[in-house]
Design a protein around this motif. Sequence first.
Motif, PDB file in Angstrom:
ATOM      1  N   UNK A 223      36.552 -10.833 116.628  1.00  0.00           N
ATOM      2  CA  UNK A 223      37.741 -11.695 116.638  1.00  0.00           C
ATOM      3  C   UNK A 223      37.890 -12.363 118.007  1.00  0.00           C
ATOM      4  N   UNK A 224      38.499 -13.546 118.000  1.00  0.00           N
ATOM      5  CA  UNK A 224      38.783 -14.227 119.262  1.00  0.00           C
ATOM      6  C   UNK A 224      39.667 -13.347 120.137  1.00  0.00           C
ATOM      7  N   UNK A 225      39.314 -13.288 121.387  1.00  0.00           N
ATOM      8  CA  UNK A 225      40.083 -12.593 122.406  1.00  0.00           C
ATOM      9  C   UNK A 225      39.815 -13.322 123.705  1.00  0.00           C
ATOM     10  N   UNK A 226      39.604 -12.588 124.776  1.00  0.00           N
ATOM     11  CA  UNK A 226      39.192 -13.219 126.025  1.00  0.00           C
ATOM     12  C   UNK A 226      37.865 -13.946 125.791  1.00  0.00           C
ATOM     13  N   UNK A 227      36.979 -13.303 125.013  1.00  0.00           N
ATOM     14  CA  UNK A 227      35.740 -13.960 124.570  1.00  0.00           C
ATOM     15  C   UNK A 227      35.985 -14.533 123.179  1.00  0.00           C
ATOM     16  N   UNK A 228      35.517 -15.740 122.967  1.00  0.00           N
ATOM     17  CA  UNK A 228      35.658 -16.357 121.653  1.00  0.00           C
ATOM     18  C   UNK A 228      34.628 -15.771 120.687  1.00  0.00           C
ATOM     19  N   UNK A 229      34.924 -15.912 119.400  1.00  0.00           N
ATOM     20  CA  UNK A 229      34.045 -15.398 118.342  1.00  0.00           C
ATOM     21  C   UNK A 229      32.614 -15.889 118.533  1.00  0.00           C
ATOM     22  N   UNK A 230      32.451 -17.163 118.874  1.00  0.00           N
ATOM     23  CA  UNK A 230      31.112 -17.720 119.071  1.00  0.00           C
ATOM     24  C   UNK A 230      30.349 -16.927 120.128  1.00  0.00           C
TER      25      UNK A 230
ATOM     26  N   UNK B  17      30.854 -13.866 121.109  1.00  0.00           N
ATOM     27  CA  UNK B  17      30.576 -12.520 120.615  1.00  0.00           C
ATOM     28  C   UNK B  17      29.410 -12.524 119.628  1.00  0.00           C
ATOM     29  N   UNK B  18      29.316 -13.556 118.796  1.00  0.00           N
ATOM     30  CA  UNK B  18      28.187 -13.650 117.863  1.00  0.00           C
ATOM     31  C   UNK B  18      26.877 -13.867 118.619  1.00  0.00           C
ATOM     32  N   UNK B  19      26.914 -14.639 119.697  1.00  0.00           N
ATOM     33  CA  UNK B  19      25.708 -14.833 120.503  1.00  0.00           C
ATOM     34  C   UNK B  19      25.287 -13.527 121.180  1.00  0.00           C
ATOM     35  N   UNK B  20      26.255 -12.767 121.667  1.00  0.00           N
ATOM     36  CA  UNK B  20      25.948 -11.459 122.249  1.00  0.00           C
ATOM     37  C   UNK B  20      25.322 -10.559 121.182  1.00  0.00           C
ATOM     38  N   UNK B  21      25.936 -10.529 120.001  1.00  0.00           N
ATOM     39  CA  UNK B  21      25.413  -9.703 118.911  1.00  0.00           C
ATOM     40  C   UNK B  21      23.992 -10.122 118.547  1.00  0.00           C
ATOM     41  N   UNK B  22      23.718 -11.426 118.560  1.00  0.00           N
ATOM     42  CA  UNK B  22      22.361 -11.902 118.273  1.00  0.00           C
ATOM     43  C   UNK B  22      21.388 -11.406 119.326  1.00  0.00           C
ATOM     44  N   UNK B  23      21.757 -11.490 120.599  1.00  0.00           N
ATOM     45  CA  UNK B  23      20.882 -10.997 121.662  1.00  0.00           C
ATOM     46  C   UNK B  23      20.571  -9.519 121.495  1.00  0.00           C
ATOM     47  N   UNK B  24      21.581  -8.748 121.125  1.00  0.00           N
ATOM     48  CA  UNK B  24      21.369  -7.317 120.886  1.00  0.00           C
ATOM     49  C   UNK B  24      20.473  -7.117 119.668  1.00  0.00           C
ATOM     50  N   UNK B  25      20.720  -7.875 118.603  1.00  0.00           N
ATOM     51  CA  UNK B  25      19.900  -7.755 117.383  1.00  0.00           C
ATOM     52  C   UNK B  25      18.426  -7.995 117.683  1.00  0.00           C
TER      53      UNK B  25
END
Length: 116
Positions: free
Chosen positions: A39-46, A48-56
């Motif tokens: 969810x949007x917070x200090x970091x936007x959803x976009x 967070x999805x990019x971070x998740x992709x890097x981890x994936x």
Amino acid sequence: MLNDHPKKYHELIGLMEQLGSKIPGTMEAFEKLHISGTADGVLHKKTKELIALGIAITVRCDGCIAFHVHDALKSGATPNEIVETIGVAVLMGGGPAVVYGCEALEALQQFSALSD
């Protein structure tokens, strides 16, 4: 083509629904965690999805790559942002991340072609 990532994305949705019927508490909790975690917070959803992709990419999860490329694009990430994310994953994950980074690039190309 190594994988059909849009097909994998849709097949995994169906399989997760089946798994949810077997272990509903766990899957409901996972869904809430996913919604809350992206969810949007200090970091936007976009972001967070990019971070998740890097981890994936670094943990070598094909299905996760399909999901997070799809969701990053849906969240407004550009192809260039996704490619830079692949680069950071390669930095952190070395040679194996190059292979899965190629998977992510292929997923990007396939999902982008669907939106053209």
